[in-house]
Design a protein around this motif. Structure first.
Motif, PDB file in Angstrom:
ATOM      1  N   ARG A   1       0.035   6.562  11.520  1.00 51.23           N
ATOM      2  CA  ARG A   1       0.531   6.209  12.753  1.00 51.23           C
ATOM      3  C   ARG A   1       1.811   6.680  13.026  1.00 51.23           C
ATOM      4  O   ARG A   1       2.747   6.461  11.895  1.00 51.23           O
ATOM      5  CB  ARG A   1       0.400   4.877  13.032  1.00 51.23           C
TER       6      ARG A   1
ATOM      7  N   GLU B   1       4.012   5.193   9.531  1.00 55.55           N
ATOM      8  CA  GLU B   1       3.207   4.279   8.872  1.00 55.55           C
ATOM      9  C   GLU B   1       2.193   5.319   8.076  1.00 55.55           C
ATOM     10  O   GLU B   1       1.787   6.261   8.346  1.00 55.55           O
ATOM     11  CB  GLU B   1       2.288   3.491   9.430  1.00 55.55           C
TER      12      GLU B   1
ATOM     13  N   ASP C   1      -0.691   6.049   4.605  1.00 57.24           N
ATOM     14  CA  ASP C   1      -2.051   5.205   4.122  1.00 57.24           C
ATOM     15  C   ASP C   1      -1.760   4.834   2.542  1.00 57.24           C
ATOM     16  O   ASP C   1      -2.866   4.703   1.842  1.00 57.24           O
ATOM     17  CB  ASP C   1      -3.001   6.175   4.260  1.00 57.24           C
TER      18      ASP C   1
ATOM     19  N   VAL D   1       7.409   2.285   7.649  1.00 55.49           N
ATOM     20  CA  VAL D   1       7.044   0.871   7.695  1.00 55.49           C
ATOM     21  C   VAL D   1       5.721   0.898   7.143  1.00 55.49           C
ATOM     22  O   VAL D   1       4.695   1.272   7.725  1.00 55.49           O
ATOM     23  CB  VAL D   1       7.051   0.533   9.163  1.00 55.49           C
ATOM     24  N   THR D   2       5.519   0.582   5.912  1.00 51.93           N
ATOM     25  CA  THR D   2       4.102   0.587   5.121  1.00 51.93           C
ATOM     26  C   THR D   2       4.293  -0.673   4.085  1.00 51.93           C
ATOM     27  O   THR D   2       5.156  -1.082   3.616  1.00 51.93           O
ATOM     28  CB  THR D   2       3.604   1.753   4.499  1.00 51.93           C
ATOM     29  N   ARG D   3       2.896  -0.860   3.328  1.00 50.07           N
ATOM     30  CA  ARG D   3       2.940  -1.915   2.619  1.00 50.07           C
ATOM     31  C   ARG D   3       3.610  -1.363   1.257  1.00 50.07           C
ATOM     32  O   ARG D   3       3.641  -0.347   0.940  1.00 50.07           O
ATOM     33  CB  ARG D   3       1.379  -2.067   2.003  1.00 50.07           C
TER      34      ARG D   3
ATOM     35  N   PHE E   1       7.033  -5.168   3.679  1.00 48.54           N
ATOM     36  CA  PHE E   1       7.232  -3.906   4.001  1.00 48.54           C
ATOM     37  C   PHE E   1       8.563  -3.266   3.648  1.00 48.54           C
ATOM     38  O   PHE E   1       9.705  -3.746   3.276  1.00 48.54           O
ATOM     39  CB  PHE E   1       7.104  -3.767   5.685  1.00 48.54           C
TER      40      PHE E   1
ATOM     41  N   ARG F   1      11.392  -0.683   4.740  1.00 53.57           N
ATOM     42  CA  ARG F   1      12.091  -0.114   5.926  1.00 53.57           C
ATOM     43  C   ARG F   1      12.901   1.020   5.194  1.00 53.57           C
ATOM     44  O   ARG F   1      14.173   0.659   5.115  1.00 53.57           O
ATOM     45  CB  ARG F   1      12.409  -0.986   6.794  1.00 53.57           C
TER      46      ARG F   1
ATOM     47  N   GLU G   1      -4.086   1.332  -1.140  1.00 53.48           N
ATOM     48  CA  GLU G   1      -3.783   0.058  -0.368  1.00 53.48           C
ATOM     49  C   GLU G   1      -4.769  -0.689  -0.623  1.00 53.48           C
ATOM     50  O   GLU G   1      -6.074  -0.337  -0.351  1.00 53.48           O
ATOM     51  CB  GLU G   1      -3.570   0.367   0.992  1.00 53.48           C
TER      52      GLU G   1
ATOM     53  N   LEU H   1       3.011  -6.141  14.032  1.00 54.78           N
ATOM     54  CA  LEU H   1       1.529  -5.680  13.451  1.00 54.78           C
ATOM     55  C   LEU H   1       0.383  -6.561  13.781  1.00 54.78           C
ATOM     56  O   LEU H   1       0.568  -7.614  13.240  1.00 54.78           O
ATOM     57  CB  LEU H   1       1.392  -4.929  12.280  1.00 54.78           C
TER      58      LEU H   1
ATOM     59  N   GLU I   1      -4.413  -4.071  13.599  1.00 60.17           N
ATOM     60  CA  GLU I   1      -3.669  -2.831  13.026  1.00 60.17           C
ATOM     61  C   GLU I   1      -3.468  -3.064  11.643  1.00 60.17           C
ATOM     62  O   GLU I   1      -3.213  -1.887  10.804  1.00 60.17           O
ATOM     63  CB  GLU I   1      -2.321  -2.667  13.846  1.00 60.17           C
ATOM     64  N   ARG I   2      -3.477  -4.158  11.141  1.00 58.60           N
ATOM     65  CA  ARG I   2      -3.317  -4.342   9.594  1.00 58.60           C
ATOM     66  C   ARG I   2      -4.463  -3.742   8.745  1.00 58.60           C
ATOM     67  O   ARG I   2      -4.367  -3.603   7.484  1.00 58.60           O
ATOM     68  CB  ARG I   2      -2.757  -5.589   9.051  1.00 58.60           C
TER      69      ARG I   2
END
Length: 200
Positions: A82, A94, A96, A125-127, A136, A138, A168, A195, A199-200
């Motif tokens: 995304r 974002e 994967d 911005v992701t796990r 997250f 950043r 993930e 989020l 979306e999560r």
């Protein structure tokens, strides 16, 4: 400042420069791929899907101490899931993949296609892997400004990373998580993103 940054159209024939000491030994960049010991990271992603990890031998440091021996390091490949542009000059990306703490995101590269768009500072911005502050990452990541959903990116990891370290986990239904965008060199005001559970 590099020549490909000043004249982005050169990236159609010249790859962006890379720091060879942060990538595995025998790493070669092309205009649309990254080869590690002659193994294509684009082809690896095609065969295994993303996120994926390739382990290889560490490059020699700039100043090699006596008795130095190479250890295993990794290259991770992830897909862009995304892209959000909440306002001009702000790009939220974002992936994967879970970003390990050893990931060197200022070396992130777009692979799989050629882009002559200028490089832009983006926020990934992701796990994270749970060892960093907050849920997250950043972090600024220089990528072509025309990055889009489905693009492939790769980045070096300074240690040996396992596949399960970047996959993930299944997300539980939690309350919405808010992540604030940190200002970049005092030019950007904080932007709040949310989020939703779907979306999560």
């Amino acid at each position: 400042m590099t020549l490909t940054a000043i004249m982005p159209t050169l990236r159609a024939s010249l790859p962006d420069p890379m720091d060879p000491h942060l990538w595995p030994a025998h790493t070669e960049a092309t205009t649309d791929d990254l080869l590690v010991a002659a193994i294509s990271m684009v082809r690896l992603a095609d065969l295994t899907g993303t996120p994926t990890v390739h382990t290889a031998e560490q490059s020699p440091p700039r100043y090699r101490p006596r008795g130095w021996t190479p250890r295993d390091v990794s290259v991770a490949v992830a897909s862009v899931t995304r892209v959000r542009r909440p306002r001009p000059g702000v790009v939220l990306l974002e992936l994967d993949a879970v970003l390990p703490t050893c990931a060197v995101l200022d070396q992130v590269r777009l692979i799989g296609r050629r882009s002559t768009a200028p490089l832009a500072t983006m926020y990934v911005v992701t796990r994270c892997d749970g060892q960093a502050d907050g849920p997250f990452h950043r972090l600024p990541a220089p990528l072509p400004a025309d990055v889009r959903d489905g693009d492939l990116v790769c980045f070096p990891c300074l240690t040996n990373v396992r596949h399960r370290d970047v996959v993930e986990a299944v997300r539980a239904e939690l309350a919405p998580v808010r992540a604030e965008l940190a200002p970049a060199r005092g030019q950007l005001a904080p932007v709040r993103t949310e989020l939703a559970p779907a979306e999560r």
